[in-house]
Design a protein around this motif. Structure first.
Motif, PDB file in Angstrom:
ATOM      1  N   LYS A 186       1.407   9.228  -5.505  1.00 21.23           N
ATOM      2  CA  LYS A 186       1.909  10.566  -5.183  1.00 21.23           C
ATOM      3  C   LYS A 186       2.865  11.059  -6.255  1.00 21.23           C
ATOM      4  CE  LYS A 186       4.032  13.137  -1.394  1.00 21.23           C
ATOM      5  NZ  LYS A 186       4.631  13.032  -0.033  1.00 21.23           N
ATOM      6  N   LYS A 187       3.709  10.132  -6.724  1.00 18.88           N
ATOM      7  CA  LYS A 187       4.650  10.507  -7.772  1.00 18.88           C
ATOM      8  C   LYS A 187       3.911  10.876  -9.059  1.00 18.88           C
ATOM      9  CE  LYS A 187       8.895   8.872  -9.923  1.00 18.88           C
ATOM     10  NZ  LYS A 187       9.844   7.731 -10.056  1.00 18.88           N
ATOM     11  N   GLU A 188       2.862  10.087  -9.393  1.00 21.88           N
ATOM     12  CA  GLU A 188       2.074  10.408 -10.577  1.00 21.88           C
ATOM     13  C   GLU A 188       1.365  11.747 -10.410  1.00 21.88           C
ATOM     14  OE1 GLU A 188      -0.550   7.217 -11.252  1.00 21.88           O
ATOM     15  OE2 GLU A 188       1.013   5.804 -11.925  1.00 21.88           O
ATOM     16  N   GLU A 189       0.831  12.004  -9.183  1.00 20.12           N
ATOM     17  CA  GLU A 189       0.186  13.301  -8.937  1.00 20.12           C
ATOM     18  C   GLU A 189       1.172  14.443  -9.094  1.00 20.12           C
ATOM     19  OE1 GLU A 189      -2.913  14.055  -8.446  1.00 20.12           O
ATOM     20  OE2 GLU A 189      -3.661  11.979  -8.512  1.00 20.12           O
ATOM     21  N   GLU A 190       2.379  14.238  -8.572  1.00 22.13           N
ATOM     22  CA  GLU A 190       3.390  15.294  -8.713  1.00 22.13           C
ATOM     23  C   GLU A 190       3.734  15.518 -10.181  1.00 22.13           C
ATOM     24  OE1 GLU A 190       6.686  14.189  -6.349  1.00 22.13           O
ATOM     25  OE2 GLU A 190       5.726  14.659  -4.423  1.00 22.13           O
ATOM     26  N   GLU A 191       3.857  14.409 -10.933  1.00 25.31           N
ATOM     27  CA  GLU A 191       4.150  14.560 -12.357  1.00 25.31           C
ATOM     28  C   GLU A 191       3.008  15.286 -13.080  1.00 25.31           C
ATOM     29  OE1 GLU A 191       4.974  10.711 -13.861  1.00 25.31           O
ATOM     30  OE2 GLU A 191       6.971  10.553 -12.927  1.00 25.31           O
ATOM     31  N   LYS A 192       1.757  14.912 -12.735  1.00 26.65           N
ATOM     32  CA  LYS A 192       0.622  15.597 -13.354  1.00 26.65           C
ATOM     33  C   LYS A 192       0.583  17.081 -12.983  1.00 26.65           C
ATOM     34  CE  LYS A 192      -2.416  11.587 -13.704  1.00 26.65           C
ATOM     35  NZ  LYS A 192      -3.715  10.972 -13.262  1.00 26.65           N
ATOM     36  N   TYR A 193       0.905  17.357 -11.699  1.00 23.83           N
ATOM     37  CA  TYR A 193       0.923  18.766 -11.259  1.00 23.83           C
ATOM     38  C   TYR A 193       2.021  19.527 -11.989  1.00 23.83           C
ATOM     39  CZ  TYR A 193       1.377  22.819  -8.216  1.00 23.83           C
ATOM     40  OH  TYR A 193       1.461  24.109  -7.737  1.00 23.83           O
ATOM     41  N   GLN A 194       3.184  18.922 -12.118  1.00 27.67           N
ATOM     42  CA  GLN A 194       4.263  19.577 -12.851  1.00 27.67           C
ATOM     43  C   GLN A 194       3.877  19.778 -14.325  1.00 27.67           C
ATOM     44  OE1 GLN A 194       7.041  20.920 -11.747  1.00 27.67           O
ATOM     45  NE2 GLN A 194       6.677  20.293  -9.605  1.00 27.67           N
ATOM     46  N   ALA A 195       3.158  18.749 -14.879  1.00 26.63           N
ATOM     47  CA  ALA A 195       2.739  18.903 -16.271  1.00 26.63           C
ATOM     48  C   ALA A 195       1.738  20.040 -16.427  1.00 26.63           C
ATOM     49  CB  ALA A 195       2.131  17.586 -16.762  1.00 26.63           C
ATOM     50  N   ARG A 196       0.777  20.177 -15.504  1.00 29.74           N
ATOM     51  CA  ARG A 196      -0.172  21.287 -15.564  1.00 29.74           C
ATOM     52  C   ARG A 196       0.537  22.616 -15.334  1.00 29.74           C
ATOM     53  NH1 ARG A 196      -5.257  20.486 -11.901  1.00 29.74           N
ATOM     54  NH2 ARG A 196      -5.812  22.382 -13.065  1.00 29.74           N
ATOM     55  N   LYS A 197       1.540  22.582 -14.457  1.00 32.59           N
ATOM     56  CA  LYS A 197       2.280  23.816 -14.155  1.00 32.59           C
ATOM     57  C   LYS A 197       3.146  24.249 -15.336  1.00 32.59           C
ATOM     58  CE  LYS A 197       5.058  25.757 -10.410  1.00 32.59           C
ATOM     59  NZ  LYS A 197       5.766  25.455  -9.154  1.00 32.59           N
TER      60      LYS A 197
ATOM     61  N   GLU B  77       0.826  -1.212   0.000  1.00 27.09           N
ATOM     62  CA  GLU B  77       0.000   0.000   0.000  1.00 27.09           C
ATOM     63  C   GLU B  77       0.857   1.257   0.000  1.00 27.09           C
ATOM     64  OE1 GLU B  77      -2.627  -0.206   3.278  1.00 27.09           O
ATOM     65  OE2 GLU B  77      -3.893  -1.809   2.415  1.00 27.09           O
ATOM     66  N   GLU B  78       1.931   1.237   0.802  1.00 23.37           N
ATOM     67  CA  GLU B  78       2.832   2.398   0.823  1.00 23.37           C
ATOM     68  C   GLU B  78       3.473   2.611  -0.547  1.00 23.37           C
ATOM     69  OE1 GLU B  78       3.339   4.600   3.117  1.00 23.37           O
ATOM     70  OE2 GLU B  78       2.017   3.667   4.593  1.00 23.37           O
ATOM     71  N   LYS B  79       3.866   1.494  -1.175  1.00 22.91           N
ATOM     72  CA  LYS B  79       4.441   1.628  -2.521  1.00 22.91           C
ATOM     73  C   LYS B  79       3.424   2.198  -3.507  1.00 22.91           C
ATOM     74  CE  LYS B  79       7.871  -2.066  -2.122  1.00 22.91           C
ATOM     75  NZ  LYS B  79       8.304  -3.384  -2.634  1.00 22.91           N
ATOM     76  N   MET B  80       2.155   1.700  -3.412  1.00 21.11           N
ATOM     77  CA  MET B  80       1.117   2.220  -4.294  1.00 21.11           C
ATOM     78  C   MET B  80       0.864   3.701  -4.009  1.00 21.11           C
ATOM     79  SD  MET B  80       0.206  -0.165  -6.348  1.00 21.11           S
ATOM     80  CE  MET B  80      -1.305   0.543  -6.978  1.00 21.11           C
ATOM     81  N   LYS B  81       0.861   4.071  -2.733  1.00 22.22           N
ATOM     82  CA  LYS B  81       0.676   5.480  -2.387  1.00 22.22           C
ATOM     83  C   LYS B  81       1.823   6.331  -2.919  1.00 22.22           C
ATOM     84  CE  LYS B  81      -2.118   4.847   1.770  1.00 22.22           C
ATOM     85  NZ  LYS B  81      -2.190   5.038   3.254  1.00 22.22           N
ATOM     86  N   ASP B  82       3.048   5.814  -2.799  1.00 19.53           N
ATOM     87  CA  ASP B  82       4.194   6.562  -3.330  1.00 19.53           C
ATOM     88  C   ASP B  82       4.090   6.716  -4.846  1.00 19.53           C
ATOM     89  OD1 ASP B  82       5.182   6.744  -0.797  1.00 19.53           O
ATOM     90  OD2 ASP B  82       6.524   5.002  -0.977  1.00 19.53           O
ATOM     91  N   LEU B  83       3.662   5.633  -5.528  1.00 25.15           N
ATOM     92  CA  LEU B  83       3.498   5.734  -6.980  1.00 25.15           C
ATOM     93  C   LEU B  83       2.408   6.737  -7.353  1.00 25.15           C
ATOM     94  CD1 LEU B  83       3.791   1.960  -8.030  1.00 25.15           C
ATOM     95  CD2 LEU B  83       5.478   3.772  -8.392  1.00 25.15           C
TER      96      LEU B  83
END
Length: 337
Positions: A153-164, A145-151
């Motif tokens: 979170k990483k995808e969210e950060e990538e999406k946020y960076q892409a929107r930014k 679960e922690e690994k899935m959460k990290d993935l």
């Protein structure tokens, strides 16, 4: 007269001859007597010496037989004594072995039930293995679960960076930095920029405080109102997954009142306890068995045996207490999780 003179001369001569002859015979007789005495002395000495040798031989033979008889008798006594000692040691060893087996059986069956304790420890070990395997699975699940959460979170950060960084998206006229004409295929970031929308910078609405809601501060357009509803408390955390029992059952087991046995409830100086101790001593002092040569326990051995049993009982109680104390932190950790 002449004839008488002649006769007298002849008589004198005869006397001298007789004297000489008798003297010679006497000397010869004395010589023979001395020789006979010497022969008799030598013979008697030889006979006495032979008799003394015979007596000496007979005395030595008698002494030999007598000394041999005494030594054989003494050796027979030593052998009988050694055989008796060996026999007594063998009987004592067999008696000790029988007593040891009986005492072990009695202690294991009536005082310390080692078979029940062994079954309990085996059940505890099996339970521990089961709990350990469940905890291992639970830890692996939490790790996944922690690994899935990290993935995520990483995808969210990538999406946020892409929107930014949406302004770096390629256009029909100008290619972006992630879409180089030298690349055969566009960069994954370019594909993510194409899928995402640009980030809008909107001002967040600040929530008013409780006083502002009550008095409409600072305008005071509405009269003050009383608080009828309170803000909800945060939702309770999610129940941990795993093979855990109900907390109420755990608390009932943890704070369960003690139920001492009759031996613990009863004082050692009470009349029933003294009567049981006297009965036990009497039974150990006069056991019933077929072998009459078996040694009997003395009261000192019985007291020592009672002392050992009490020590073993205290050690088992301490062992159970330590096991319970060791299980409590584990239950607390599990309940916290």
């Amino acid at each position: 007269m002449a004839a008488l003179a002649r006769l007298q001369e002849k008589l004198q001569r005869l006397q001298e001859e007789y004297f000489l002859t008798y003297r010679a015979i006497d000397e010869e007789r004395k010589t023979k007597y001395k020789a006979a005495v010497r022969i008799q002395r030598w013979f008697r000495a030889c006979r006495v010496r032979a008799y003394l040798r015979h007596l000496s031989k007979m005395a030595i033979l008698i002494q030999k037989w007598w000394r041999g008889y005494l030594r054989r008798k003494y050796f027979r006594e030593i052998v009988e004594r050694a055989y008796f000692i060996k026999k007594l040691e063998f009987y004592n060893e067999m008696a000790v072995r029988i007593q040891k087996m009986w005492r072990g059986y009695y202690v294991r069956k009536y005082i310390h039930n080692f078979s029940a304790l062994k079954r309990y420890l085996e059940a505890v070990s099996l339970n521990n293995e089961f709990v350990r395997s469940e905890l291992q699975e639970y830890a692996e699940m939490k790790e996944n679960e922690e690994k899935m959460k990290d993935l995520e979170k990483k995808e969210e950060e990538e999406k946020y960076q892409a929107r930014k960084m949406h302004y770096l998206l390629s256009t029909a006229q100008i290619p972006g930095i992630y879409n180089s004409p030298l690349r055969k295929s566009p960069d994954p970031m370019e594909l993510l920029l194409r899928k995402s929308k640009p980030l809008t910078h909107r001002k967040q609405k600040m929530g008013s405080s409780l006083a502002d809601e009550l008095y409409c501060w600072p305008t005071c357009e509405k009269p003050p109102a009383f608080v009828t509803t309170l803000p909800l408390l945060p939702a309770p955390r999610q129940k941990p997954q795993g093979p855990f029992r109900d907390p109420g059952e755990v608390l009932r087991q943890r704070y369960k009142p003690l139920e001492p046995t009759l031996r613990v409830r009863e004082s050692m100086n009470s009349p029933p306890a003294k009567a049981r101790e006297a009965t036990g001593r009497e039974e150990w002092r006069s056991p019933i068995h077929d072998n009459k040569e078996v040694t009997v326990l003395c009261p000192i051995d019985f007291c020592h045996f009672l002392h050992i049993t009490k020590m073993l009982r205290n050690m088992s109680h301490q062992f159970v207490t330590q096991a319970n104390m060791a299980e409590k932190p584990m239950e607390q950790n599990i309940s916290e999780k």
